[in-house]
Scaffold this active site. Sequence first.
Site, mmCIF file in Angstrom:
data_model
loop_
_atom_site.group_PDB
_atom_site.id
_atom_site.type_symbol
_atom_site.label_atom_id
_atom_site.label_comp_id
_atom_site.label_asym_id
_atom_site.label_seq_id
_atom_site.Cartn_x
_atom_site.Cartn_y
_atom_site.Cartn_z
ATOM 1 N N HIS A 466 -30.784 -89.396 -7.639
ATOM 2 C CA HIS A 466 -31.585 -89.050 -5.900
ATOM 3 C C HIS A 466 -33.049 -88.879 -6.085
ATOM 4 O O HIS A 466 -33.763 -89.373 -5.455
ATOM 5 C CB HIS A 466 -30.792 -87.936 -5.376
ATOM 6 C CG HIS A 466 -31.266 -87.205 -4.171
ATOM 7 N ND1 HIS A 466 -30.954 -87.759 -2.907
ATOM 8 C CD2 HIS A 466 -32.445 -87.034 -3.705
ATOM 9 C CE1 HIS A 466 -31.516 -87.201 -1.934
ATOM 10 N NE2 HIS A 466 -32.634 -86.657 -2.600
ATOM 11 N N GLU A 467 -33.103 -88.252 -7.005
ATOM 12 C CA GLU A 467 -34.681 -87.495 -7.204
ATOM 13 C C GLU A 467 -35.626 -89.046 -7.748
ATOM 14 O O GLU A 467 -36.739 -88.945 -7.381
ATOM 15 C CB GLU A 467 -34.942 -86.510 -7.963
ATOM 16 C CG GLU A 467 -34.272 -85.259 -7.627
ATOM 17 C CD GLU A 467 -34.747 -85.005 -6.429
ATOM 18 O OE1 GLU A 467 -35.788 -84.918 -5.780
ATOM 19 O OE2 GLU A 467 -33.919 -84.176 -5.280
ATOM 20 N N HIS A 470 -36.519 -91.027 -5.048
ATOM 21 C CA HIS A 470 -37.939 -90.400 -4.524
ATOM 22 C C HIS A 470 -39.062 -91.064 -5.121
ATOM 23 O O HIS A 470 -40.263 -91.601 -4.710
ATOM 24 C CB HIS A 470 -37.654 -88.981 -4.378
ATOM 25 C CG HIS A 470 -37.180 -88.507 -3.377
ATOM 26 N ND1 HIS A 470 -37.397 -88.830 -1.832
ATOM 27 C CD2 HIS A 470 -36.373 -87.547 -3.242
ATOM 28 C CE1 HIS A 470 -36.339 -88.078 -1.097
ATOM 29 N NE2 HIS A 470 -35.814 -87.049 -1.762
ATOM 30 N N HIS A 473 -39.957 -94.627 -4.796
ATOM 31 C CA HIS A 473 -40.614 -94.671 -3.391
ATOM 32 C C HIS A 473 -42.098 -94.564 -3.583
ATOM 33 O O HIS A 473 -42.988 -95.088 -2.992
ATOM 34 C CB HIS A 473 -40.158 -93.570 -2.468
ATOM 35 C CG HIS A 473 -40.528 -94.055 -1.033
ATOM 36 N ND1 HIS A 473 -40.003 -93.224 0.064
ATOM 37 C CD2 HIS A 473 -40.863 -95.135 -0.343
ATOM 38 C CE1 HIS A 473 -40.609 -93.684 1.087
ATOM 39 N NE2 HIS A 473 -40.897 -94.787 1.011
#
Length: 674
Positions: A466-467, A470, A473
Amino acid sequence: MTTANPLLSDWNTPFEMPPFDLIKDAHFAPAFEQAFAETRAHIAAIAQNSDAPTYENTIDALEDPNSLMDRVAGVFSNISGADTNPTLEDLQRDLSPKWAALNSEITMNEALFARIETLYNARATLDLSAEQTRVLELYYQDFVRAGAKLRGADRARLKAIMQRLAELGTAFTQNLLADERDWFMQLAKSDLDGCPDFLCDAAAEAAKERQIEGYVITLSRSLIVPFLQFSPRRDLRQRAFTAWGMRGENGGDTDNRAHVSETLALRHERAQLLGFETFADFKLQPEMAGTPDRVRDLLMAVWHPAKAAADADAAVLTEMMAQDGIEGDLAPWDWRYYAEKRRSAEHDLDEAELKPYFQLDQMIAAQFDCATRLFGLEFRELDMPLYHKDARAWEVTRNGRHMAVFIGDYFARASKRSGAWCSRFRGQSALGGEQRPITVNVCNFAKAPSGQPSLLTFDDARTLFHEFGHALHSMLSDVTYGYISGTSVARDFVELPSQLYEHWLSVPEVLEKFARHAETDQPIPAELLSRLLAAENFDQGFATVEYCASALVDLAFHTETPPADPLQKQAEVLDRIGMPAAITMRHATPHFAHVFSGDGYSSGYYSYMWSEVMDADAFAAFQETGDAFDPDMAASLERNIYSAGGSQPADVLYKNFRGSLPKVDALLAGRGLA
């Protein structure tokens, strides 16, 4: 100090990394003093420019790629969150209202706003690129929302509110960290009878870190959750769970209840000064959801099937507890213990059997490998000074081109706030020359004893992915203006790239390659992998209820009259929705850092679920091709989502990738609640 201050010198380091080995706590205060002065001088020069406003002398000038403030604040903010100490905490308390005051000075500078407004009103005639138009519109919108059109007493009052909110957010965060840092439960080896070896090892390592004999359970999620799952000692589970739930609510100097009450009142006043009925109306205006009603509709559409599933599960767990000879109702400190026993029975899964297959280093390799297959990125570990000995760094390249530096800081420690997050020391931009990002993932996994591999749960591995979503991104960002780079997007869109990336962890070929036993190096057996993936939606009623309850309380706080007693309001909301007695909010109000350590997720905790509606649909686009790494789909994903930043409205970005916005059915199906 100024002449010797590395924060005020050119960083002649590889990739212009902060010179962490030279930076001392004492360097920050004088560096900030100069940064504040330079920022004020820079803004004054733009605002007082006698030339007519142009895009170049106003917007481009505001996008200062050499900002000392950005550089110093980037280092300080990251270190104060991941490795703080009393000196940094004192400085953080001093700085937070000063930052708020400076932001207000900038956004309420009448001459500066007049230049922006002139350009905004003439934007159709300025021959701007689509990105320039978007940046101008966002500058105008953000200045107005920050009070640029207020005058007189209203302007002065909003400035005072923003400074006080900054103070309250800092105090909330530091109080929570203090409660988490100070509490621990010391145990003897016999107190851990029935617990798996990995939990005992982590508890021993936590005791060693605190220089305590024996074993320690702390309030780090990576320790307390497995303890609640595996400890047969109901008395110890109750003691640990109660401490976990009481963070920020223990009375004394670290109690957050008064801070929450004042924060809610000031947010409401802020919204009304800016012409909105409630703070939620104000906060949601620029988001994808747009209105509180749309948020409520989403949450309630999920709440009802989730609660039904949780109620059915509670009946099963209560019967299991009775079979153990325990009379009475299922309690919150019982749920995880009996749910784990049920998972083991129904899916033949044993966490002690699973966990050796999820080594941290192997899961890091897995997240990198997926990024290589999807986006062509390559990762080379670096040997350089960082802010803590446990942090690691990699250079990220593509076809020989430097893309980013990625830092991973994975282990829990007393100096780190709880949770997991992605941040950056430097963002991406191309104005005045290409600037590539320095991005950091911070987690709180339990650290293994020296010489042993650190093991993750499957949920931990999901957090890791999940991190890193980010981080991608940020690292793949390819825009001109830093104002819209990377994760600078709508709050209810920012979780899409991270939650979408989680899906690749569950791709069988990824686990077959990287889920390897810590001792034998054998790949996870196909039959065990099949059972693991079959159980992915196990206990989703519980997980969805604890999340939705938090989001609904957050929404109620900011759509209704600010409560004098926030905990009474919390209780009223939970009673109204029929919260199951054996489940608590994922984040009770006094430790709801998403909402009260700042206003980033205030009225916005729903964002994870809003994004989940999209991420389920987005991954389905890959599944429809029959290849989870389909190159054409990956190229479209990068072009329209990961590299695009906030260059277009979030709904446009998503439609460019998928063709249309999905409905909530995709989320319900993904969670097994359809």
